[in-house]
Enzyme design. Structure first.
Site, PDB file in Angstrom:
ATOM      1  N   HIS A 106       0.841  -1.206   0.000  1.00 18.69           N
ATOM      2  CA  HIS A 106       0.000   0.000   0.000  1.00 18.69           C
ATOM      3  C   HIS A 106       0.870   1.249   0.000  1.00 18.69           C
ATOM      4  CE1 HIS A 106       0.915   0.761   4.259  1.00 18.69           C
ATOM      5  NE2 HIS A 106       0.674  -0.535   4.486  1.00 18.69           N
ATOM      6  N   CYS A 142       3.292  -4.940   6.732  1.00 13.13           N
ATOM      7  CA  CYS A 142       2.876  -4.540   5.387  1.00 13.13           C
ATOM      8  C   CYS A 142       4.057  -3.942   4.626  1.00 13.13           C
ATOM      9  CB  CYS A 142       1.734  -3.533   5.459  1.00 13.13           C
ATOM     10  SG  CYS A 142       0.150  -4.250   5.961  1.00 13.13           S
TER      11      CYS A 142
END
Length: 280
Positions: free
Chosen positions: A240, A256
């Site tokens: 992301h 992440c």
């Protein structure tokens, strides 16, 4: 004795025998006493008031009494002068009284404590990322077919495999110590400006540090997931964007893979749903 002398004697004795007329009633007047201090609020004091008593009641020169209307109405008030009020205001209240006043104020104006929402990491002194973490085409010999995403968490690079032994390389931020992982997954979902719902484990973990995460944050420039998100398998991990581009090239996430917003937008348009992602 001649008649003339007798008449003159009667005329001389006549005022003593006549009664006192109205014009003579002001002859017995009370003594008028003039104050020696002409700057006092009153000058004349009638009725024989002693001068010493007048001096005791007289305020300092130039001071004007407060609340003159109340004094004229006949209220029994002790004279209070403006200079005395200024001194009382300038003098701070004792510590005990201040504590009581602050406690009373807290009963009526108590506000909840301010909670710090950790949505953006602290900006370092030099927010620029190193040039090597900017997107660039590189030679990349691999057995993986074009369209595969390979993430090297040690070097902090993401490679999009292309044809002819080349790849487009992006700088990324990876998991902090204790949150590293490796594995192979598929891109199962793609979202533009995704909202953020941190897991309960992360909320509890940050609360122990004194940081309070929101249960939900809508998508936008301040959202930690940034402009785009590619979801990996059935895990909570994603590739992301970020609202902290200066963190690229560091291990700061909870697992992440983060990219600059402009870089994740470019990758989002190149990687289809179902593409393979290999984390090493």
């Amino acid at each position: 004795m001649s008649l003339k002398k007798i008449l003159m004697a009667l005329v001389a004795a006549l005022p003593m025998a006549l009664p006192v007329h109205a014009n003579d009633r002001y002859q017995n007047r009370p003594p008028v006493m003039v104050s020696p201090d002409l700057s006092a609020p009153w000058v004349l004091q009638l009725g024989g008031v002693p001068t010493t008593q007048a001096r005791q009641q007289r305020p300092r020169a130039g001071a004007r009494p407060l609340f003159p209307q109340a004094q004229q109405a006949g209220r029994q008030l002790r004279p209070v002068y403006r200079n005395q009020v200024r001194q009382q205001i300038a003098q701070p209240a004792p510590v005990g009284q201040r504590r009581i006043v602050s406690q009373r104020r807290g009963l009526f104006s108590q506000q909840p404590p301010v909670q710090q929402v950790v949505a953006r990491p602290a900006r370092p002194a030099k927010p620029q990322i190193e040039p090597k973490f900017l997107p660039q085409m590189v030679q990349y010999d691999t057995k993986h077919k074009p369209g595969t995403v390979v993430i090297d968490t040690r070097e902090r690079f993401l490679y999009l495999v292309m044809e002819n032994g080349s790849a487009k390389r992006y700088g990324v931020g990876v998991g902090k110590p204790g949150f590293e992982w490796a594995g192979t997954h598929k891109v199962t979902a793609k979202k533009e400006w995704p909202d953020w719902r941190p897991p309960q484990e992360m909320i509890a973990r940050e609360a122990e540090k004194g940081h309070f995460l929101p249960a939900h944050m809508p998508g936008g420039p301040e959202n930690p997931l940034g402009a785009r998100a590619l979801y990996l398998g059935s895990t909570l991990y994603r590739i992301h964007g970020t609202n902290a581009p200066w963190s690229i090239g560091s291990g700061v996430s909870s697992g992440c893979i983060r990219m600059r917003n402009e870089d994740v937008i470019d990758l989002y348009d190149r990687v289809p749903k179902g593409a393979s992602v290999i984390v090493i």
